[in-house]
Design an enzyme around this catalytic site. Sequence first.
Site, mmCIF file in Angstrom:
data_model
loop_
_atom_site.group_PDB
_atom_site.id
_atom_site.type_symbol
_atom_site.label_atom_id
_atom_site.label_comp_id
_atom_site.label_asym_id
_atom_site.label_seq_id
_atom_site.Cartn_x
_atom_site.Cartn_y
_atom_site.Cartn_z
ATOM 1 N N LYS A 118 94.350 14.490 60.074
ATOM 2 C CA LYS A 118 95.753 14.854 59.842
ATOM 3 C C LYS A 118 95.867 16.305 59.388
ATOM 4 O O LYS A 118 96.837 16.987 59.723
ATOM 5 C CB LYS A 118 96.388 13.900 58.823
ATOM 6 C CG LYS A 118 96.491 12.486 59.386
ATOM 7 C CD LYS A 118 97.668 11.725 58.823
ATOM 8 C CE LYS A 118 97.954 10.465 59.619
ATOM 9 N NZ LYS A 118 97.263 9.282 59.112
ATOM 10 N N LYS A 220 91.311 4.627 71.055
ATOM 11 C CA LYS A 220 92.160 3.884 70.119
ATOM 12 C C LYS A 220 93.638 3.932 70.499
ATOM 13 O O LYS A 220 94.158 5.008 70.817
ATOM 14 C CB LYS A 220 91.968 4.487 68.731
ATOM 15 C CG LYS A 220 92.594 3.676 67.624
ATOM 16 C CD LYS A 220 92.629 4.439 66.306
ATOM 17 C CE LYS A 220 93.874 4.081 65.542
ATOM 18 N NZ LYS A 220 94.262 5.034 64.547
ATOM 19 N N LYS A 223 100.106 5.370 67.551
ATOM 20 C CA LYS A 223 101.447 5.937 67.780
ATOM 21 C C LYS A 223 101.366 7.403 68.169
ATOM 22 O O LYS A 223 102.033 7.854 69.087
ATOM 23 C CB LYS A 223 102.295 5.789 66.513
ATOM 24 C CG LYS A 223 102.903 4.411 66.369
ATOM 25 C CD LYS A 223 103.492 4.220 64.975
ATOM 26 C CE LYS A 223 103.268 2.785 64.524
ATOM 27 N NZ LYS A 223 103.416 2.570 63.100
HETATM 28 P P1 TYM Z 1 98.713 1.852 59.824
HETATM 29 O O1 TYM Z 1 100.160 1.782 59.525
HETATM 30 O O2 TYM Z 1 98.181 3.061 60.505
HETATM 31 O O3 TYM Z 1 98.260 0.622 60.673
HETATM 32 C C1 TYM Z 1 98.571 -0.685 60.256
HETATM 33 C C2 TYM Z 1 97.470 -1.652 60.626
HETATM 34 O O4 TYM Z 1 97.233 -1.625 62.028
HETATM 35 C C3 TYM Z 1 95.852 -1.406 62.273
HETATM 36 N N1 TYM Z 1 95.684 -0.643 63.527
HETATM 37 C C4 TYM Z 1 94.769 -0.957 64.449
HETATM 38 N N2 TYM Z 1 93.863 -1.942 64.509
HETATM 39 C C5 TYM Z 1 93.087 -2.000 65.604
HETATM 40 N N3 TYM Z 1 93.204 -1.136 66.645
HETATM 41 C C6 TYM Z 1 94.100 -0.140 66.636
HETATM 42 N N4 TYM Z 1 94.221 0.685 67.670
HETATM 43 C C7 TYM Z 1 94.943 -0.003 65.491
HETATM 44 N N5 TYM Z 1 95.930 0.857 65.128
HETATM 45 C C8 TYM Z 1 96.367 0.439 63.917
HETATM 46 C C9 TYM Z 1 95.345 -0.632 61.079
HETATM 47 O O5 TYM Z 1 93.953 -0.769 60.920
HETATM 48 C C10 TYM Z 1 96.123 -1.281 59.960
HETATM 49 O O6 TYM Z 1 95.495 -2.469 59.532
HETATM 50 N N6 TYM Z 1 96.813 2.989 55.385
HETATM 51 C C11 TYM Z 1 97.340 1.898 56.172
HETATM 52 C C12 TYM Z 1 98.530 1.221 55.532
HETATM 53 C C13 TYM Z 1 98.281 0.771 54.149
HETATM 54 C C14 TYM Z 1 97.492 -0.364 53.756
HETATM 55 C C15 TYM Z 1 97.554 -0.380 52.333
HETATM 56 C C16 TYM Z 1 96.779 -1.327 54.460
HETATM 57 C C17 TYM Z 1 98.752 1.356 53.016
HETATM 58 N N7 TYM Z 1 98.331 0.659 51.926
HETATM 59 C C18 TYM Z 1 96.882 -1.382 51.592
HETATM 60 C C19 TYM Z 1 96.103 -2.319 53.711
HETATM 61 C C20 TYM Z 1 96.166 -2.331 52.310
HETATM 62 C C21 TYM Z 1 97.757 2.465 57.509
HETATM 63 O O7 TYM Z 1 98.045 3.631 57.651
HETATM 64 O O8 TYM Z 1 97.887 1.582 58.478
#
Ligand code: TYM
Length: 355
Positions: A118, A220, A223
Amino acid sequence: MENKEEKKKIVLSGIRSTGNLHLGNYFGALSKFVKMQDDYDCRYFVADLHALTTHPDPKMIHENVKQILAEYLAAGLDPEKNTIFVQSDVPEISEMYLLLNMHVGIGELMRTASFKDKARKALGITSDGDEIEKEIIGNNTNQRVNAGLLTYPTLMAVDILIQKADLVPVGKDQEQHLELTRRFARRFNSFYKTDYFTEPTNFNFGGEAVKVPGLDGSGKMGKSEGNCIYLIDDEKTLRKKVMRAVTDEGPKEPNQPVSQPVENLFTLMALVSGPEVVKHYRDAYADCSIRYGDMKKQLAEDILKITLPIRERILEIRGDDEYLSKVVARGAERAREYASATLRDVKEIMGIRKV
Ligand code: TYM
């Protein structure tokens, strides 16, 4: 006698409110949330504070929070069985984030892969060299890397630790953040000579963490990569996206190694189609009779079987603001109850007490 409810393991996970949910979010996270809801004490939230790290349009944040909530419910999360809440409705998280930051190193945060990614984007750096620290410090343009981005893993660790979660169902891309969470928990315990925090683990029903690939041949689905299939995609859009997925010229000799873009299609197929369907196309690839057009048609069909019913429910629920408010008001109440108990203990352990 101990209440059965008290013995259930605590599950905590969240998704940032940065737009509609895609198949990566669904298979990496949301589908697991739904499967876990009967057996665990589950707490699922919308990470709107985390979304702020990339400066979305303020009007969109609120809309996106409601969208994600509607998608949670549409995918089958039951507000009676789970605590469903919005991160910013629990101010205890922000307070504990400040406290935990006192035990987090700038160096370890700077070495986090997602931060480097990022930060590169924020500074417009396209190379992936490891010199990002120097680029940030030496940078005297108008671009800046905000401190919220750096401390993102602290906030995520607090989300998890403040609920005393045992299990954190996330996709593969979040495993480094989870590893940091465990490290912060251990560090807190050892610094204050306590065993207050337990170390949370990822959960994937005994299997490996999931990484859903993109349709553009990349590793991967994401978004910001613009290679997503969304749960909300209508039938025509979805079919078009799948039919346009990147492939190759096709196998020229039997049992030829599979190229990355085609392997991606097989990975998606393994998630949505039955094993016999996957075997059929694997065999067809091996004997060179495969037609990618047919494989994509089948893939689109099988994705639609999962997403279309969810899409219909999203459209129904999304319009019902009153229902959504009710769900999160109740969720926030419960989440705050747990969070305030942890915050109270943490302050006590750290020596912050009333005079
Ligand atoms: P975020 O919002 O980027 O994604 C949410 C969830 O989707 C999963 N994910 C994927 N899994 C497999 N393949 C992919 N291509 C893919 N893209 C997204 C992510 O692994 C995630 O589980 N930091 C986290 C949000 C968060 C969080 C937390 C999660 C904040 N606090 C506490 C668990 C516990 C995030 O940015 O996810």
